[in-house]
Design a protein around this motif. Structure first.
Motif, short mmCIF file in Angstrom:
data_model
loop_
_atom_site.label_atom_id
_atom_site.label_comp_id
_atom_site.label_asym_id
_atom_site.label_seq_id
_atom_site.Cartn_x
_atom_site.Cartn_y
_atom_site.Cartn_z
N SER A 168 0.85 -1.19 0.00
CA SER A 168 0.00 0.00 0.00
C SER A 168 0.89 1.24 0.00
N SER A 172 -1.53 5.74 -4.43
CA SER A 172 -1.42 4.70 -5.46
C SER A 172 -2.68 4.59 -6.31
N VAL A 173 -3.82 5.07 -5.80
CA VAL A 173 -5.06 4.96 -6.58
C VAL A 173 -5.04 5.91 -7.78
N PRO A 176 -1.02 3.88 -10.05
CA PRO A 176 -0.79 2.55 -9.47
C PRO A 176 0.50 1.87 -9.93
N GLU A 179 2.94 0.54 -7.13
CA GLU A 179 2.43 -0.63 -6.42
C GLU A 179 2.47 -1.87 -7.31
N ASN A 199 -4.26 -0.88 -4.38
CA ASN A 199 -5.04 -0.21 -5.42
C ASN A 199 -5.94 -1.17 -6.18
N PRO A 203 -9.56 0.43 -4.39
CA PRO A 203 -9.07 1.62 -5.11
C PRO A 203 -9.84 2.88 -4.74
N GLU A 207 -5.50 6.98 2.54
CA GLU A 207 -4.38 6.05 2.69
C GLU A 207 -4.55 5.10 3.87
N ARG A 210 -7.22 2.45 3.19
CA ARG A 210 -6.77 1.52 2.15
C ARG A 210 -5.70 0.57 2.69
#
Length: 708
Positions: A168, A172-173, A176, A179, A199, A203, A207, A210
């Motif tokens: 993570s 990253s969403v 990506p 990751e 992600n 997604p 943070e 996630r």
């Protein structure tokens, strides 16, 4: 296409329930004790019981079933007992401790309690490894990924015997690639490890949520993978013609591979099917506002359905771990048939949350349990038949129940055994009432506007007492109540959630097109996945939701909408829906403020054929089903009165009786307190209503409370 049978299995903490429906409209329920240390054993025992009672072999049932569905507590139990896989985390350097920092405070209800201990970390500090990389909030790369950092983390994980890895990174969403590249390296160096990529699993912007969701998923993935592999192999041996389906916390079914990869969706899978079952049971009366109470041997689960829609939560702290994915809202507390009675340091009687479970179980089970439990109290009060539960398969020992209550509660408090037992009954009821208030009153709902639905094997003994306390005048209890969640599974649809970040301000045609393209893309994926699952286009439906807020707000709220083309015109409809939802939640809205979207989600469902509803032949009068009487206690004075006991299996449609009375079904016992009337409907549902005098008493009680 329907074959001969459909099989639902719900593994609880004390009992595992089986619902077997055939295409002729017959629906049967079977119960066996759960085997927490060997979950597949309970399934084998249940199928053996089906063979014993129906003459159908396990092979005949499974090979002729269009769906075999399993709801499991394996993931939940691993999270409760902290017995998941040894897990490592690869995070952006400097963010290794976000799961401990959390959001800068403890969970709601404890944030100001200095003595409240921190949560146990599923990934210890030495297994959290930072990687030099950084994506910023516009999705651009500030620092390229240092691949050697990832390799170094893998070498350390290998040396430490890590079974599962979560990745993570910050933002990253929106970008990506870092990751995904880290995931490629992990797969190269650790080919046998279970891998969760933030992600891909969740997604969504935020943070901490996630990362925490990815860690919980990684922690449970090896456990669920082994469980799914064992179940799938067992059913294949029995000749299953279709893959086993597993029930998810989002209220839908999924294949075993999906559950293995997205194990976080299986955490609360058992009680998540209750709302669907409740709506089906209540359909003949058109009731869509339902509070479902499921009291089993270990826990008490409550779900609420308003206007036919179950409450769905996202971004919640579940067992002290933040989970972002959508889950049917289930309020759970330790108040089951196995809840243990004890005396606290103040000399006051308490019930639970400790439970005797199925091993050793209540004292009356005769399996070595010495602590007094709710089941022992109900037996002493006369509500339960000493000949045994589950159709006499589990005989109950009254003397051991009385001895446990006497030694642990009655003698220390200087009261009779009967008074102590009624005290236990009252306290556990109050605990359950408080939980019902949390899902109703504390969320702005008046419970008197709802029907109370009984579920679980132990609820029937408490249901009229709970309704009386809540001021609810109508109760529904299906003959399948003790396996209602298993029944909910066999009438549920396949359901998948597709998510994406969407930092969009709702203004103009460009924003409308971007949002429409995003939903279209997500739903195209869903249609492809369900087509591969065997669903035609006319069997697929879509629901959309958006996480929205006013510009400048820190937190957002979720707004559900129907699928439609997003244009500049329909953007106004979305805004209006947001304003209405915001006002519903917070009592105000700001229609002149700018609105922005943070995340979007599409829920894609593949609809399965439903089994035919149970039908009951007309009865000849409840008096014909009277089994006899036995002494029962209905008041705090502990004085028993002779009370009629009826054979539920012999009752027919239209049969009516008045409380006090007890109806004994094979897998549950219904206690009808004084002031209540019960009638059996032809769909196999007991309709329990408060008599006029009792209802008037409830109104006076609530008026007095309101005045206070």
């Amino acid at each position: 296409m329907r074959t001969q049978y459909r099989l639902g299995i719900d593994a609880g903490g004390t009992f595992t329930d089986f619902i077997l429906a055939d295409k002729k409209g017959s629906t049967q329920i079977f119960k066996v004790l759960s085997t927490p240390t060997e979950p597949t054993k309970a399934i084998k025992n249940g199928l053996a019981l089906i063979t014993e009672e129906t003459g159908l072999t396990a092979q005949e049932v499974v090979s002729n079933s269009d769906l075999c569905i399993n709801g499991t507590t394996v993931g939940l139990n691993a999270l409760i007992t902290h017995t998941g896989a040894k897990t490592g985390l690869i995070a952006t350097k400097g963010h290794e401790d976000s799961i401990e920092i959390r959001l800068g405070h403890k969970e709601d209800g404890y944030r100001y309690d200095p003595d409240y201990p921190p949560a146990t970390m599923l990934v210890p500090r030495h297994l959290r490894k930072g990687v030099s990389e950084r994506v910023i909030s516009d999705g651009s790369v500030k620092t390229p990924i240092n691949e050697e950092d990832v390799r170094e983390a893998c070498r350390y994980f290998i040396a430490e015997g890590v079974e599962s890895v979560a990745i993570s990174f910050v933002w990253s969403v929106l970008h990506p690639d870092h990751e995904n590249r880290a995931a490629e390296i992990v797969r190269e160096m650790m080919p046998d490890v279970r891998l969760t990529v933030g992600n891909q699993l969740y997604p969504q912007v935020r943070e901490y949520t996630r990362t925490s969701t990815a860690i919980v998923n990684a922690y449970l993935a090896p456990i669920l993978q082994r469980y799914v592999e064992a179940i799938d192999a067992y059913f294949r041996e029995l000749g299953s013609q279709h893959p086993v389906r597993y029930f998810q916390s989002n209220g839908g079914l999924a294949l075993g591979k999906v559950v293995s990869d997205q194990s976080v969706y299986a955490i609360n899978s058992g009680p998540a099917s209750a709302p669907q079952a409740a709506l089906d049971v209540a359909e003949p009366w058109g009731d869509k506002n339902i509070i479902t109470c499921d009291m089993g041997g270990t826990s008490f689960d409550i779900t609420l359905t308003k206007d036919g829609q179950a409450n769905v939560n996202k971004n919640i702290d579940f067992l002290r771990y933040r989970i972002g994915i959508p889950m049917i809202q289930v309020e759970t507390l330790g108040a089951g048939g196995g809840s243990i009675g004890w005396i606290d340091s103040m000399g006051l009687m308490q019930m639970g949350p400790q439970s005797a479970g199925s091993e050793p179980g209540p004292a009356c089970y005769g399996q070595g349990g010495e602590n007094p439990t709710t089941t022992d109290a109900n037996l002493v009060l006369g509500y339960l038949n000493a000949d045994g539960l589950v159709g006499g398969r589990l005989p109950l020992d009254v003397d051991k129940a009385r001895a446990a209550i006497k030694a642990n509660l009655a003698d220390p408090l200087g009261i009779s055994i009967e008074k102590a037992a009624y005290g236990m009954f009252t306290i556990v009821n109050n605990n359950m009432v408080n939980a019902i208030r949390r899902v109703s009153v504390e969320r702005g709902y008046d419970p008197r506007d709802f029907v109370l639905m009984g579920a679980g094997g132990a609820t029937g003994a408490h249901i009229t007492a709970l309704a009386r306390e809540m001021g609810i005048s109508k109760v529904l209890i299906s003959k399948l109540a003790s396996g209602l969640c298993a029944y909910g599974q066999i009438i549920s649809d396949v359901k998948y959630n597709y998510m994406a970040p969407a930092p969009i301000r709702l203004e103009g045609g460009a924003a409308a097109k971007k949002l429409d393209d995003l939903f279209t893309s997500l739903e195209a994926r869903g249609r492809v996945d369900l087509a591969g699952d065997g669903f035609a286009e006319d069997r697929i439906s879509i629901r959309r939701s958006l996480d929205m807020r006013y510009v400048g707000q820190v937190h957002e709220c979720t707004v559900e909408i129907d699928p439609f083309e997003v244009t500049e015109a329909t953007i106004e409809d979305i805004k209006a829906a947001f304003h209405a939802r915001h006002k519903e939640l917070y009592t105000y809205d700001e229609p002149h403020n700018a609105v922005e979207i943070v995340n979007v989600e599409s829920t894609i469902a593949g609809h399965v054929d439903k089994p035919d509803r149970m039908t009951i032949a007309a009865g000849t009068g409840a008096h014909e089903t009277l089994k006899g009487t036995r002494p029962m206690v209905f008041s705090a004075d502990g004085i028993a009165q002779d009370t009629p006991v009826y054979d539920g299996s012999a009752m027919g449609a239209g049969d009516t009786l008045h409380g006090p009375a007890v109806i004994e079904e094979v897998t549950t016992t219904i206690v009808v307190e004084p002031g209540w009337t019960v009638s059996l409907h032809d769909t196999g549902v007991y309709v329990v209503t408060a008599d006029a005098a009792a209802e008037q008493g409830q109104s006076v009680q609530h008026k007095e409370l309101a005045e206070v």
